[in-house]
Design a protein around this motif. Sequence first.
Motif, short mmCIF file in Angstrom:
data_model
loop_
_atom_site.label_atom_id
_atom_site.label_comp_id
_atom_site.label_asym_id
_atom_site.label_seq_id
_atom_site.Cartn_x
_atom_site.Cartn_y
_atom_site.Cartn_z
N ASP A 95 0.85 -1.18 0.00
CA ASP A 95 0.00 0.00 0.00
C ASP A 95 0.89 1.23 0.00
O ASP A 95 1.38 1.65 1.04
CB ASP A 95 -0.91 -0.03 1.24
N GLN A 111 1.76 5.24 -1.65
CA GLN A 111 1.35 6.40 -2.41
C GLN A 111 2.59 7.15 -2.86
O GLN A 111 3.47 7.45 -2.04
CB GLN A 111 0.49 7.33 -1.55
N HIS A 160 6.15 -1.43 -11.34
CA HIS A 160 5.35 -1.77 -10.17
C HIS A 160 5.39 -3.27 -9.95
O HIS A 160 5.83 -4.02 -10.81
CB HIS A 160 3.90 -1.32 -10.38
N MET A 163 -0.77 -2.55 -4.04
CA MET A 163 -1.50 -1.34 -4.37
C MET A 163 -0.56 -0.15 -4.39
O MET A 163 0.11 0.13 -3.41
CB MET A 163 -2.56 -1.17 -3.27
N ARG A 181 -0.61 3.99 -5.45
CA ARG A 181 -1.38 5.11 -5.97
C ARG A 181 -0.36 6.14 -6.42
O ARG A 181 0.49 6.57 -5.63
CB ARG A 181 -2.29 5.67 -4.87
N VAL A 229 0.30 9.82 -8.14
CA VAL A 229 -0.37 11.07 -8.51
C VAL A 229 0.68 12.10 -8.94
O VAL A 229 1.20 12.84 -8.11
CB VAL A 229 -1.21 11.64 -7.34
N GLY A 236 -2.38 -0.08 -10.25
CA GLY A 236 -3.02 0.41 -9.03
C GLY A 236 -3.92 1.57 -9.43
O GLY A 236 -4.78 1.42 -10.29
N ILE A 237 -3.64 2.75 -8.84
CA ILE A 237 -4.39 3.94 -9.24
C ILE A 237 -3.40 4.95 -9.77
O ILE A 237 -2.37 5.20 -9.14
CB ILE A 237 -5.13 4.55 -8.03
N ILE A 238 -3.69 5.50 -10.93
CA ILE A 238 -2.81 6.55 -11.43
C ILE A 238 -3.66 7.73 -11.84
O ILE A 238 -4.72 7.58 -12.43
CB ILE A 238 -1.93 6.03 -12.57
N ASP A 239 -3.19 8.91 -11.46
CA ASP A 239 -3.95 10.12 -11.72
C ASP A 239 -2.96 11.20 -12.15
O ASP A 239 -2.34 11.86 -11.32
CB ASP A 239 -4.70 10.50 -10.43
N ASP A 274 -7.31 -1.98 -11.94
CA ASP A 274 -6.54 -0.73 -12.01
C ASP A 274 -7.43 0.44 -12.45
O ASP A 274 -8.39 0.26 -13.19
CB ASP A 274 -5.40 -0.88 -13.03
N ARG A 275 -7.06 1.61 -11.97
CA ARG A 275 -7.79 2.83 -12.36
C ARG A 275 -6.79 3.82 -12.95
O ARG A 275 -5.79 4.14 -12.30
CB ARG A 275 -8.46 3.47 -11.13
#
Lengths: 308, 251
Positions: A109, A111, A134, A139, A141, A143, A168-171, A196-197
């Motif tokens: 986990d 970030q 990765h 997980m 994240r 950003v 995972g999450i990428i923004d 994944d987002r």
Amino acid sequence: MPEELVEEILGSINLHRTFDRGAPHVVINANKVLSSQVVEGLEIEPEELPDGVRARLRVTGGTKIKQPVHLCFGMLPERGIQKILLDVEIEEEAEVSFMAHCTFPNAVDIQHLMEAEIRVGRNARYSYFERHWHSDEGMVRVVPVARVKLAEGARFSTEFELLKGRVGIIDIDYHTDCQARSSAEMKARIFGRQDDRIKIKESASLEGEASRAVLITHIAVRDEAVAEINNEIIARAAYSRGHVDCKEIIQGNGVARAVPVVEVHHPKAHVTHEAAIGSVDSKQLQTLMARGLSEDEAVDLIIEGLLS
Amino acid sequence: MAILELKDVSFRANSTGILNGLSLEIWEGYVHAVVGPNGAGKSTLANVIMGLPDYRQHQGDILFEGQSIKHLNVDERARLGITLGWQEPARFEGLKVSQFILASARDKNREEVDRVLELVGLEPVRYRNRAVDKTLSGGERKRIELASILAMKPRLVMLDEPDSGVDIEAIERIFEAIAHLKQGGTTVLLITHSARVLEKADHAFLICSGMLVDKGETARILEYFSGKCLPCPHKNVPDLNSLRKTGGENA
Ligand SMILES: Nc1ncnc2c1ncn2[C@@H]1O[C@H](COP(=O)(O)OP(=O)(O)OP(=O)(O)O)[C@@H](O)[C@H]1O
Ligand SMILES: [Mg+2]
């Protein structure tokens, strides 16, 4: 101790044998700078924060740095937050290229938050390539936010690649302001799997005459992954030119949404866009499966090609 | 010994019978040919044997080395050593020739890529890093597909129209590659309506309208195909009575 960490970080991106310690570089694990090397005309001032690193990077006027500057942002622990705050100044007529690797091999986990302010001076050149590695589970994240200002005649290119391991999450949120005759090229290539987002917003504002911007986003989603791309070019000056290119490949239950926005405020500006969403061709799939690849292996290989 | 056996295989598409009760045996180690006019069902036969998704719903059974493979997917059949070279090979945007060949290769190294490219007459330095996309000519794609098959070293390969879209000189290289496959112990099934490809086979099957009309020594089948099939006005409706009289041994 830092030596072992450097080895572990470089090992996770397969660079432990080829990495040149004499070349300009910075290697960071979590909030510690483990190793760094500068060359003449390149200044790097890192500062440790409780949850990350703040760094000022400067290339002095007229300096042309031949070797790429290697940045390695690693997070070896399983959990935690890593903030990277970058303030980048490329002075007039200077030239530099960065090769950045972000690696989270043990992520459960994590970030990774990146905030960059980038100023590229008159006629200066700046290119930045960022590759993410990765883990297959866990997980992360990510950003990354960048605000880029290009002075007259500056050239800026950036490329973000995440093809190996889970996203995972990428923004991503990048914005570039372009003065006269400057050019910006922003590219992202991402492969999302499972749940994944992916969210991407790249935008460019063509403020000066004859400025140019190209935004390219190539995304693939498979399994249950979801991607949303909102790329935007606003042209305000004569002879400014822009192009937005979104290509998405969906497989399985993946969902992709692409919204290219172009806004033109000057009759002599020219901006175009294209968006294509397709899927993996069944004949390609069958060909590879007829050579013994499993369906998953075949899909991965075809998508790797499409994103390359 | 038969490496592959079809037992009374029938396949329908949109209620039309495309393969109609085909039974045949492919002996191990030989080059066989399936010959027949356009629309006879040759490609369909190859697709059914390969187990392509649209061709799984058929009657009858298919045995590979004595075991039914009817329930197996394409990739499971491929892992037994069965493969197919398409009449029209697929294009792969962005995929390099070397990546494409390595994906199927048993020996996953550069030397192997170069070896198989040379076998099909394509200079490795010029082709290795090119993309398997629309910038390749039809003949080049055909040969790159054959190179990937050579690297796979299959037990049984079906080559659908191996000469289509290929120029005279390149055809010779394809024939050499087929001979190479046979030497290496691969059983080959050529699918063709061309006499020059048929000549390369040790043994041939003549099919018409999805039925086996005749089988046997290549020279005799070739003579029959050229003499009777090419001028035949029936267009895939074999005249079974006249066939019996002329001595087609299986009709
Ligand atoms: N999915 C399908 N749906 C309907 N008809 C089909 C389908 N696939 C094949 N056919 C028909 O079946 C017949 C046999 O087709 P096939 O491609 O197997 O012939 P072929 O012997 O390979 O011909 P050619 O020499 O032209 O390659 C043709 O009439 C074709 O139109
Ligand atoms: Mg055919």
